[in-house]
Design an enzyme around this catalytic site. Structure first.
Site, PDB file in Angstrom:
ATOM      1  N   GLY A  91       2.500   2.512   5.307  1.00  0.00           N
ATOM      2  CA  GLY A  91       3.645   1.642   5.593  1.00  0.00           C
ATOM      3  C   GLY A  91       4.450   2.148   6.788  1.00  0.00           C
ATOM      4  O   GLY A  91       4.887   1.369   7.638  1.00  0.00           O
ATOM      5  N   GLU A 125       5.561  -3.454   0.964  1.00  0.00           N
ATOM      6  CA  GLU A 125       5.760  -3.087  -0.448  1.00  0.00           C
ATOM      7  C   GLU A 125       5.003  -1.785  -0.663  1.00  0.00           C
ATOM      8  O   GLU A 125       3.774  -1.763  -0.640  1.00  0.00           O
ATOM      9  CB  GLU A 125       5.266  -4.227  -1.338  1.00  0.00           C
ATOM     10  N   GLU A 177       4.395  10.373  -5.540  1.00  0.00           N
ATOM     11  CA  GLU A 177       3.617   9.368  -6.265  1.00  0.00           C
ATOM     12  C   GLU A 177       2.196   9.884  -6.487  1.00  0.00           C
ATOM     13  O   GLU A 177       1.526  10.271  -5.533  1.00  0.00           O
ATOM     14  CB  GLU A 177       3.584   8.067  -5.466  1.00  0.00           C
ATOM     15  N   GLY A 236       0.838  -1.198   0.000  1.00  0.00           N
ATOM     16  CA  GLY A 236       0.000   0.000   0.000  1.00  0.00           C
ATOM     17  C   GLY A 236       0.868   1.241   0.000  1.00  0.00           C
ATOM     18  O   GLY A 236       2.030   1.212  -0.435  1.00  0.00           O
ATOM     19  N   SER A 237       0.312   2.316   0.515  1.00  0.00           N
ATOM     20  CA  SER A 237       1.005   3.600   0.438  1.00  0.00           C
ATOM     21  C   SER A 237       2.172   3.682   1.423  1.00  0.00           C
ATOM     22  O   SER A 237       2.183   2.998   2.458  1.00  0.00           O
ATOM     23  CB  SER A 237       0.016   4.726   0.733  1.00  0.00           C
ATOM     24  N   THR A 238       3.124   4.532   1.109  1.00  0.00           N
ATOM     25  CA  THR A 238       4.277   4.737   1.994  1.00  0.00           C
ATOM     26  C   THR A 238       3.815   5.323   3.325  1.00  0.00           C
ATOM     27  O   THR A 238       4.352   4.969   4.382  1.00  0.00           O
ATOM     28  CB  THR A 238       5.317   5.631   1.293  1.00  0.00           C
TER      29      THR A 238
HETATM   30  P1  ADP Z   1      -4.174   4.218  -0.674  1.00  0.00           P
HETATM   31  O1  ADP Z   1      -3.720   5.455   0.044  1.00  0.00           O
HETATM   32  O2  ADP Z   1      -3.611   4.089  -2.027  1.00  0.00           O
HETATM   33  O3  ADP Z   1      -5.631   3.922  -0.575  1.00  0.00           O
HETATM   34  P2  ADP Z   1      -3.500   2.679   1.599  1.00  0.00           P
HETATM   35  O4  ADP Z   1      -2.093   2.451   1.987  1.00  0.00           O
HETATM   36  O5  ADP Z   1      -4.309   3.660   2.369  1.00  0.00           O
HETATM   37  O6  ADP Z   1      -3.475   3.022   0.071  1.00  0.00           O
HETATM   38  O7  ADP Z   1      -4.304   1.308   1.593  1.00  0.00           O
HETATM   39  C1  ADP Z   1      -3.723   0.039   1.404  1.00  0.00           C
HETATM   40  C2  ADP Z   1      -4.364  -0.940   2.352  1.00  0.00           C
HETATM   41  O8  ADP Z   1      -4.042  -0.562   3.690  1.00  0.00           O
HETATM   42  C3  ADP Z   1      -5.886  -0.985   2.296  1.00  0.00           C
HETATM   43  O9  ADP Z   1      -6.295  -2.328   2.471  1.00  0.00           O
HETATM   44  C4  ADP Z   1      -6.300  -0.119   3.479  1.00  0.00           C
HETATM   45  O10 ADP Z   1      -7.580  -0.434   3.997  1.00  0.00           O
HETATM   46  C5  ADP Z   1      -5.218  -0.461   4.487  1.00  0.00           C
HETATM   47  N1  ADP Z   1      -4.975   0.543   5.530  1.00  0.00           N
HETATM   48  C6  ADP Z   1      -5.240   1.877   5.507  1.00  0.00           C
HETATM   49  N2  ADP Z   1      -4.865   2.465   6.652  1.00  0.00           N
HETATM   50  C7  ADP Z   1      -4.331   1.490   7.441  1.00  0.00           C
HETATM   51  C8  ADP Z   1      -3.727   1.450   8.749  1.00  0.00           C
HETATM   52  N3  ADP Z   1      -3.601   2.548   9.494  1.00  0.00           N
HETATM   53  N4  ADP Z   1      -3.274   0.265   9.217  1.00  0.00           N
HETATM   54  C9  ADP Z   1      -3.364  -0.857   8.475  1.00  0.00           C
HETATM   55  N5  ADP Z   1      -3.929  -0.891   7.247  1.00  0.00           N
HETATM   56  C10 ADP Z   1      -4.391   0.261   6.720  1.00  0.00           C
END
Ligand code: ADP
Length: 489
Positions: free
Chosen positions: A250, A267, A398, A245-247
């Site tokens: 992460g 990743e 990004e 997912g997003s940095t």
């Molecule tokens: P985007 O910003 O591109 O939507 P995210 O990183 O927010 O990508 O999302 C990737 C995944 O991480 C999704 O399944 C989302 O529900 C989950 N997610 C979002 N916030 C959290 C968090 N604080 N802890 C764990 N998982 C999360």
């Protein structure tokens, strides 16, 4: 991408002829529950959320919202299942994983249609890339299940235990396969959470897993948004967290896991440079640029979102690229002629639009193709920015949309310095006629994956992952086994 064969000749030019994929016999339930312990069960708090079709803004289904109590139930089911699954003869584990792969292949059309409906990606991509690659991952890791000691000669191999897996919305089924297949092959059990905007193919995969006869609790699927993800990260019952997912998220996860005993792989984002040298085959390179940034609407962490083009060919490349952009069809994801589908969500469209404004405020020149887009749904025409400088936000950040920042360079070293000058280090591309330049550049770019004279090529045998702010660890290939094993001396 559209080729002349799938357009009709008209008045000496090409005319677009719609060819939508039928949705007959594609089963989407009105309501989806959580998949825990081999059954679909209602969420403890009785809450649900809607998943919508981003191309029409219509509701597709109502999906259970998992709370921390549901995550706890899933962890308990996975822990219980781990006892039997980890002791099963490895060849038997392999058979179950092969069965998942085969059922996925048999139901590939249904998976492709649902992936395009729920996520907005063109059916040509879900049909030809996402679903076959997902099946290929299950086939590949099924083969490893009884050969782990050959992957790590002389080492004792043991599964980690229960893995918590959190995946994004850009390749929903494929990311589920990337995560689940190696974990199971190594003898782990899993709790997987798909992204909130694209839960349907993971839930469809739960049906396949049940039909494949996997012992209950080996795979559990819980749906929800960030809070559900956080409940997974913070649950003490996991031995491993795998996140894509997003940095930004992460970082939150890495902090939450600091000091815990949990193994993790992250990743994260990317801002790859696609480098075109003057000696490259220019027409092929232009196709590579198009594929690098417009594939899956640019919702790709390893997208070639920066173009570095050598000065002698820069004008020609940009002219050809603009001409090619004018041929791209943006619209109905279920139409087989569509090149660029819907942006995954309203929120993501707003993010992309904010970057279009930022790029112009920074003084760059924006060009968008002139194609028509549907009135309803979330759409972004293919876009390029020229006249950007290295410090511009459209170069450094990004965007995760069909937006390309273009810079020029004179020398090899200038290209390399510019390529490496972002916080990310996930992927890169190099286009040249000279093998020596390919070798030098692929050795020097600080990126986990570098493609030469191609882009966005994926294979289950290749490790994938990033450096710097693009993440920690590798998935895919033999490296993907290491991420799910305790290796003894
Ligand atoms: P985007 O910003 O591109 O939507 P995210 O990183 O927010 O990508 O999302 C990737 C995944 O991480 C999704 O399944 C989302 O529900 C989950 N997610 C979002 N916030 C959290 C968090 N604080 N802890 C764990 N998982 C999360």
């Amino acid at each position: 991408m559209a080729t002349p064969e799938n357009k009709l000749a008209f008045d000496g030019g090409w005319q677009y002829s719609p060819a939508p994929e039928s949705t007959d016999h594609v089963k989407i339930k009105k309501t989806y529950e959580l998949f825990i312990g081999g059954e679909f069960v209602a969420p403890v708090q009785g809450k649900y959320f809607d998943t919508i079709n981003p191309a029409t803004e219509e509701k597709l289904s109502k999906v259970a919202l998992a709370s921390a109590a549901d995550v706890d139930k899933a962890v308990k089911a996975a822990r219980k299942a781990f006892v039997g699954w980890s002791r099963l003869k490895p060849a038997e584990r392999g058979k179950y994983i092969f069965r998942i792969a085969r059922i996925l292949q048999e139901r590939s059309r249904e998976f492709a249609v649902i992936e395009s409906l729920d996520g907005g990606k063109p059916i040509r991509e879900s049909r030809d890339v996402d679903v076959p690659l997902a099946a290929a991952h299950f086939f590949y890791y099924a083969g490893w299940a009884d050969k782990l000691e050959y992957a790590f000669p002389g080492r004792a191999v043991k599964p980690l235990g229960v893995a918590g897996q959190i995946i994004p919305w850009n390749f929903p089924l494929l990311m589920a396969a990337w995560k689940i297949a190696p974990a199971l092959a190594c003898g782990n059990t899993v709790v997987l959470k798909p992204a909130e905007t694209t839960p349907l193919t993971a839930l469809k995969l739960a049906e396949v897993i049940a039909d494949a006869g996997l012992p209950p609790g080996v795979v559990n699927i819980v749906t929800g948004a960030g809070e559900t993800g956080a409940a997974i990260v913070n649950h003490p019952g996991f031995d491993k967290i795998a996140f894509t997912g997003s940095t930004d998220v992460g970082r939150i996860i890495q902090k939450a896991l600091a000091g815990s005993n949990k193994k993790y792989t992250l990743e994260l984002g990317g801002k790859a440079a696609n480098i075109i040298f003057a000696d490259a085959a220019i027409d092929e390179a232009v196709e590579g640029i198009v594929n690098g940034i417009f594939f899956n609407q640019g919702h790709v962490c390893c997208a070639g979102s920066r173009l570095l083009v050598q000065e002698p060919v820069a004008d020609a490349v940009i002219r050809k690229l603009r001409d090619r952009m004018e041929t791209l069809i943006v619209g109905d994801p279920l139409d087989k002629n569509t090149d660029i589908g819907a942006i995954n969500s309203k929120q993501q469209l707003e993010t992309i639009k904010s970057y279009l404004a930022i790029g112009q405020e920074e003084g760059s020149e924006m060009f968008q193709s002139s194609c028509a887009v549907p009135k309803r749904g979330y759409w972004c025409r293919p876009t390029i920015f020229t006249g950007v400088s290295q410090s511009n936000r459209v170069v450094q950040e990004e965007i995760f949309g069909p937006v390309l920042a273009i810079q020029t360079f004179r020398t090899f070293d200038e290209a390399l310095i510019k390529a490496n000058n972002t916080p990310y280090g996930l992927s890169g591309g190099v286009w040249t006629d000279k093998g020596s330049k390919i070798f030098k550049m692929t050795q020097s770019i600080r990126a986990g994956v570098v493609w030469a004279n191609t882009f966005n090529k994926f294979d289950p045998t290749s490790p994938f992952g990033g450096n710097k702010e693009s993440g920690v660890g590798r998935e895919g290939g033999m490296h993907g086994l290491d991420a799910y094993l305790k290796l003894g001396g």
